[in-house]
Design an enzyme around this catalytic site. Structure first.
Site, PDB file in Angstrom:
ATOM      1  N   TYR A 177      17.627  -3.887  -6.637  1.00  0.00           N
ATOM      2  CA  TYR A 177      18.832  -3.089  -7.455  1.00  0.00           C
ATOM      3  C   TYR A 177      18.320  -1.691  -8.442  1.00  0.00           C
ATOM      4  CZ  TYR A 177      21.076  -4.112 -12.099  1.00  0.00           C
ATOM      5  OH  TYR A 177      22.388  -4.055 -12.769  1.00  0.00           O
ATOM      6  N   ARG A 212      10.576 -15.653 -31.656  1.00  0.00           N
ATOM      7  CA  ARG A 212      10.077 -14.813 -30.441  1.00  0.00           C
ATOM      8  C   ARG A 212       9.173 -15.655 -29.088  1.00  0.00           C
ATOM      9  NH1 ARG A 212       6.193 -11.179 -31.275  1.00  0.00           N
ATOM     10  NH2 ARG A 212       6.889 -10.787 -33.540  1.00  0.00           N
ATOM     11  N   LYS A 239      23.801 -13.600 -14.368  1.00  0.00           N
ATOM     12  CA  LYS A 239      24.739 -13.854 -12.901  1.00  0.00           C
ATOM     13  C   LYS A 239      25.189 -15.248 -12.557  1.00  0.00           C
ATOM     14  CE  LYS A 239      24.571  -9.154 -12.628  1.00  0.00           C
ATOM     15  NZ  LYS A 239      23.314  -8.702 -12.175  1.00  0.00           N
TER      16      LYS A 239
HETATM   17  C1  LIG Z   1      22.524  -7.840 -12.244  1.00  0.00           C
HETATM   18  C2  LIG Z   1      21.319  -7.795 -11.193  1.00  0.00           C
HETATM   19  C3  LIG Z   1      19.890  -7.590 -12.077  1.00  0.00           C
HETATM   20  C4  LIG Z   1      19.468  -7.114 -13.697  1.00  0.00           C
HETATM   21  O1  LIG Z   1      20.284  -8.054 -14.864  1.00  0.00           O
HETATM   22  P1  LIG Z   1      20.643  -7.563 -16.361  1.00  0.00           P
HETATM   23  O2  LIG Z   1      20.663  -8.943 -16.467  1.00  0.00           O
HETATM   24  O3  LIG Z   1      21.455  -6.998 -15.959  1.00  0.00           O
HETATM   25  O4  LIG Z   1      19.687  -7.095 -17.195  1.00  0.00           O
HETATM   26  C5  LIG Z   1      18.933  -7.462 -11.097  1.00  0.00           C
HETATM   27  N1  LIG Z   1      18.281  -8.136 -10.099  1.00  0.00           N
HETATM   28  C6  LIG Z   1      19.934  -8.593  -9.586  1.00  0.00           C
HETATM   29  C7  LIG Z   1      20.030  -8.847  -7.720  1.00  0.00           C
HETATM   30  C8  LIG Z   1      21.138  -7.736 -10.243  1.00  0.00           C
HETATM   31  O5  LIG Z   1      21.815  -7.813  -9.483  1.00  0.00           O
END
Ligand SMILES: *Cc1c(COP(=O)(O)O)cnc(C)c1O
Length: 396
Positions: free
Chosen positions: A111, A58, A208
Site C-alpha cells: 500500500y 484513549r 474498507k
Molecule cells: C486503505 C488502506 C490502508 C490505509 O487505511 P486508512 O484507513 O485509509 O488509513 C492500508 N492498507 C490497505 C491495503 C488499504 O487499502
C-alpha cells in the site's frame, strides 16, 4: 469441545456484550471520555490491570472493545487493538515493535501509505528496509536468511492483485526468528485468515470492507496477546485511538460482512470474466481467473477471491481516463471495499503518495484502472462498463 462459530455468526454476534445494558439489542455507543468508580480501591484495581474495566477512552472504551473482540473472533486471534485509521494501525504497530538497527523484509507491491513509511520515516530511525519482488520467493527467502526482525506482507496486493503464499514465507521467517505481519485489508477475514496460516499479526484498514459503507474510518491489529499489549501501550501514548462513534459505525457494517463479501466476490468474478473477453481490454488482474499466475495459491489460502480487480485498456494510456469518465454507476473515487462500486487510477488512489517514477519501479502501469466491485446488480455493473468501453475514441 467449544465450537468456534462460523463467519456469519461471528459477524453478527462476535464480541457483543450479553446482556447489553438495559437489554439493548445493539451495542450502545459510550461517548463518555472517562469512567467513574465507587471507591478508589476498585479504581486502582482497574488501573493496575488486576480487574478489567475502563478508566479513560484513549486507553479503552466499551463500544470500541466490542469491535476488538469481534475481529478477534473472526480472525481466531488472541487479542486485538483498534486505531483511528488503517495507517494509524500500521504505523503504530511498526513503531511499537521495531528498534534502531532492525531490518524489515517486504515486497514492492505494498500500500502506498505503508511504502511511504518505509521510504521516508523508518530509515530515519536506522531501520533498514529490503524490498523484494513480490512473487520472487527465492529473493524473499534469501533476504530473510540474511537476517531480519520483521517480514511485512500484503496479499492480494494493491492494485495488481498478486497473491503471496503466506504459509511458505511465514515458515521461512519463523525459522530465522522474524515476526510476520500481514495487511489483510483486501481479503477481509471472510476470504482469508492469515493467523491460521501461522502469521503473527494481522493489520487492517477497517475503513474498507470491515465498515463497508464509506462512512467511517478505523484500523485494527490482531494477534498474540503479548504483541498486542506492546502495540496498545504505544498507542495509548501516540493517541491514535478509535472513537466510540466510528467503532459503532464499523460494528454496524460488520454485521453484514459475510453477506457483503459473498456478493463482492461474486460480482468481481463475473466482471473479471467479462473484461477478459472484451476486445478493448489488454490485461485483467484478478486472482480468481484461472489464467492468473497466482491462481493456485489464491485457491489454497483464500476462501473467496475478493471484490477488487484491475485492468488495462488497449491503446494510449488516456483511454483509461476516457473509460473512467464514462462510468455512470461506478463512482470515480478513492477508497475501496464499499457497497458502492469505486473505480480510479492508482495515481489518484492507492499510490497517490508515490511519484510516477516510484510507481513505475513498483510495476504499476500508468493506465491501470482499479475497480472495487460493489454490491449492485451485476447486469447493471456490466452494462455500465460496456457503455463506457463503447464510448472511447476509435482504435488508432
Ligand atoms: C486503505 C488502506 C490502508 C490505509 O487505511 P486508512 O484507513 O485509509 O488509513 C492500508 N492498507 C490497505 C491495503 C488499504 O487499502
Amino acid at each position: 469441545m467449544k465450537r468456534i462459530p462460523e463467519n456469519g455468526t461471528s459477524s453478527v454476534w462476535g464480541g457483543e456484550q450479553e446482556p447489553a445494558p438495559y437489554g439493548a439489542i445493539t451495542t450502545p455507543v459510550f461517548h463518555s471520555v472517562g469512567f467513574g468508580f465507587n471507591d478508589v480501591e476498585s479504581w486502582l484495581d482497574v488501573v493496575d490491570g488486576t480487574e478489567s474495566g475502563y478508566t479513560y477512552s484513549r486507553n479503552g472504551n466499551p463500544t470500541v472493545n466490542v469491535l476488538e473482540e469481534k475481529i478477534c473472533q473472526l480472525d481466531e486471534g488472541e487479542a486485538a487493538t483498534s486505531f483511528s485509521t488503517g495507517m494509524a494501525a500500521i504505523s503504530n504497530t511498526l513503531f511499537a515493535l521495531l528498534k534502531p538497527g532492525d531490518r524489515i523484509v517486504t515486497i514492492k507491491d505494498i500500500y502506498g501509505g505503508t511504502n511511504k513509511l518505509f521510504l521516508d520515516y523508518l530509515p530515519n530511525l536506522n531501520i533498514d528496509i529490503n524490498w523484494c519482488d513480490t512473487t520472487d520467493y527465492a529473493a524473499i527467502e534469501s533476504a530473510i536468511k540474511a537476517g531480519c526482525q520483521l517480514v511485512y506482507l500484503e496479499t492480494p496486493t494493491n492494485p495488481t492483485l498478486k497473491v503471496i503464499d503466506l504459509a511458505r514465507i511465514t515458515q521461512c521467517a519463523h525459522q530465522y526468528g522474524a515476526l510476520v505481519i500481514v495487511d489483510n485489508t483486501f481479503a477481509s477475514p471472510i476470504n482469508q485468515k492469515p493467523l491460521q496460516l501461522g502469521v503473527d499479526l494481522v493489520v487492517y484498514s477497517a475503513t474498507k470492507y470491515l465498515n463497508g459503507h464509506s462512512d467511517a474510518m478505523g484500523g485494527l491489529a490482531v494477534g498474540r496477546r503479548s504483541l498486542i499489549n506492546t502495540i496498545l501501550s504505544y498507542k495509548e501514548i501516540t493517541g491514535a485511538a478509535l472513537d466510540a462513534q466510528s467503532a459503532y459505525m464499523i460494528l454496524r457494517g460488520m454485521k453484514t460482512l459475510e453477506l457483503r463479501i459473498q456478493r463482492h466476490n461474486e460480482n468481481a468474478g463475473k466482471i473479471a470474466d467479462y473484461l477478459s473477453n472484451h476486445f478493448l481490454i489488454e490485461q485483467v488482474f484478478y486472482p480468481g481467473l484461472k489464467t492468473h499466475p497466482d491462481y493456485e495459491i489464491a485457491k489454497k489460502q483464500m476462501s473467496g477471491f475478493g471484490g477488487i480487480l484491475s485492468f488495462t485498456v488497449k491503446g494510449e494510456p488516456d483511454r483509461a481516463i476516457q473509460v473512467l469518465n464514462h462510468l455512470k454507476i461506478a463512482h470515480r473515487a478513492g477508497s475501496l471495499g464499499s457497497v458502492e462500486t469505486l473505480a480510479g487510477l492508482p495515481k489518484t488512489t492507492s499510490h497517490a503518495e508515490l511519484n510516477a517514477e516510484e510507481r513505475e519501479r513498483t510495476g504499476i502501469p500508468e493506465s491501470l484502472i482499479r475497480y472495487s466491485a460493489g454490491i449492485e446488480n451485476i447486469d447493471d455493473l456490466i452494462h455500465d462498463l460496456e457503455t463506457a468501453l463503447s464510448n472511447i475514441d476509435e482504435l488508432t
